[in-house]
Scaffold this motif. Structure first.
Motif, mmCIF file in Angstrom:
data_model
loop_
_atom_site.group_PDB
_atom_site.id
_atom_site.type_symbol
_atom_site.label_atom_id
_atom_site.label_comp_id
_atom_site.label_asym_id
_atom_site.label_seq_id
_atom_site.Cartn_x
_atom_site.Cartn_y
_atom_site.Cartn_z
ATOM 1 N N TYR A 33 0.754 -1.136 0.009
ATOM 2 C CA TYR A 33 0.091 0.088 0.048
ATOM 3 C C TYR A 33 0.935 1.297 0.012
ATOM 4 O O TYR A 33 1.980 1.210 0.629
ATOM 5 N N PHE A 35 0.761 5.665 0.458
ATOM 6 C CA PHE A 35 0.056 6.541 1.425
ATOM 7 C C PHE A 35 0.540 7.868 1.251
ATOM 8 O O PHE A 35 1.872 8.207 1.096
ATOM 9 N N ARG A 95 3.724 0.510 2.960
ATOM 10 C CA ARG A 95 3.422 -0.577 3.677
ATOM 11 C C ARG A 95 3.181 -1.838 3.104
ATOM 12 O O ARG A 95 2.284 -1.826 2.126
ATOM 13 N N GLY A 98 -0.911 -7.950 2.964
ATOM 14 C CA GLY A 98 -1.073 -9.419 3.044
ATOM 15 C C GLY A 98 -0.330 -10.123 4.134
ATOM 16 O O GLY A 98 -0.378 -10.962 4.013
ATOM 17 N N THR A 99 0.268 -9.402 4.847
ATOM 18 C CA THR A 99 0.642 -9.908 6.187
ATOM 19 C C THR A 99 -0.232 -9.054 7.576
ATOM 20 O O THR A 99 -1.003 -8.441 7.152
ATOM 21 N N SER A 100 0.101 -9.751 8.520
ATOM 22 C CA SER A 100 -0.447 -9.140 9.792
ATOM 23 C C SER A 100 0.545 -7.718 10.304
ATOM 24 O O SER A 100 0.050 -7.464 11.357
ATOM 25 N N TYR A 101 1.537 -7.520 9.606
ATOM 26 C CA TYR A 101 2.252 -6.570 10.078
ATOM 27 C C TYR A 101 2.115 -5.125 9.610
ATOM 28 O O TYR A 101 1.958 -4.927 8.008
ATOM 29 N N GLY A 102 1.907 -4.177 10.081
ATOM 30 C CA GLY A 102 1.339 -2.765 9.731
ATOM 31 C C GLY A 102 2.610 -1.777 9.640
ATOM 32 O O GLY A 102 2.190 -0.565 9.910
ATOM 33 N N LYS A 103 3.924 -2.106 9.671
ATOM 34 C CA LYS A 103 4.864 -0.850 9.649
ATOM 35 C C LYS A 103 4.722 -0.141 8.503
ATOM 36 O O LYS A 103 4.682 -0.461 7.253
ATOM 37 N N LEU A 104 4.762 1.331 8.824
ATOM 38 C CA LEU A 104 4.989 2.317 7.823
ATOM 39 C C LEU A 104 6.154 2.799 7.626
ATOM 40 O O LEU A 104 7.099 2.888 8.468
#
Lengths: 116, 114
Positions: A33, A35, A95, A98-104
């Motif tokens: 993604y 932003f 970011r 497709g994973t559970s990690y949301g590090k920007l």
């Protein structure tokens, strides 16, 4: 690993005119993604617009739109009919999806000043 | 609906001291991420908490530690403060495990180390 680069430290525009902020990125992810965040002098980071990499259509939110060039890894923000309230620091960010990690991962930012 | 809140707003500490910053996530959010933003720079990811566990960590030394409570609020602790730790510390919360959802940021805590 992801990297985000904003090559314009500062930009200025006259009220009611259009301005484009540039951003390039690099990622090894196939799903991600992108932003644009706005940070006014009040410090509150506000999401402006979001683009999902698998969508070819460019995202639009009122006066804000993006030009997403996936092959070129470019993600620019166009602000139409600029308003004095658009004056802020703008950050491009990415970011992995497709994973559970949301590090920007953020770029260095572009200071935008809208002049009356 | 209250957004993400952080306390305190400003903090001044002396080199070598320890500091604790606090964050309450937006209602309905279960994931908290912490970022450090040096003056004039973009935020740098410190770590992320989900289900009271540190799920991912950025390139920060062990002096930076955190905690998440059962009500999803979180603390960031920094030990042995250095002058270079002076920055704006941002907390962001998200829902559904943090994968596809947006991160909402708090107003930040400005830490000054003298």
């Amino acid at each position: 690993a992801q990297t985000v680069t904003q090559s314009q430290p500062e930009m200025s525009v006259q009220e009611a005119e259009t301005v484009t902020l540039s951003c390039t990125y690099d990622t090894s992810e196939s799903n991600y993604y992108l932003f644009w965040y706005k940070q006014p002098p009040s410090r509150q980071m506000i999401l402006v617009i979001r683009q999902e990499a698998y969508k070819q259509q460019n995202a639009t939110e009122n006066r804000f739109s993006v030009n997403f060039q996936k092959a070129a890894k470019s993600f620019s923000l166009k602000i139409s009919d600029s308003q004095l309230g658009d004056t802020a620091m703008y950050f491009c960010a990415s970011r992995a999806g497709g994973t559970s990690y949301g590090k920007l991962t953020f770029g260095q930012g572009t200071i935008l000043t809208v002049h009356p | 609906d209250a957004g993400v809140t952080q306390s305190p707003t400003h903090l001044i500490k002396t080199r070598g001291q320890q500091v604790t910053l606090r964050c309450s996530p937006k209602s309905g959010h279960d994931t908290v991420s912490w970022y450090q933003q040096a003056l004039g720079q973009g935020p740098q990811f410190i770590f992320q908490y989900y289900e009271e566990e540190e799920r991912q960590r950025g390139n920060f030394p062990d002096r930076f530690s955190g905690h998440q409570f059962p009500n999803y609020s979180s603390e960031l602790n920094v030990n042995a403060l250095l002058l270079g730790d002076s920055a704006l510390y941002l907390c962001a919360s998200s829902a559904a495990g943090g994968s596809g959802s947006e991160q909402y940021f708090g107003p930040g805590t400005r830490l000054t180390v003298t």
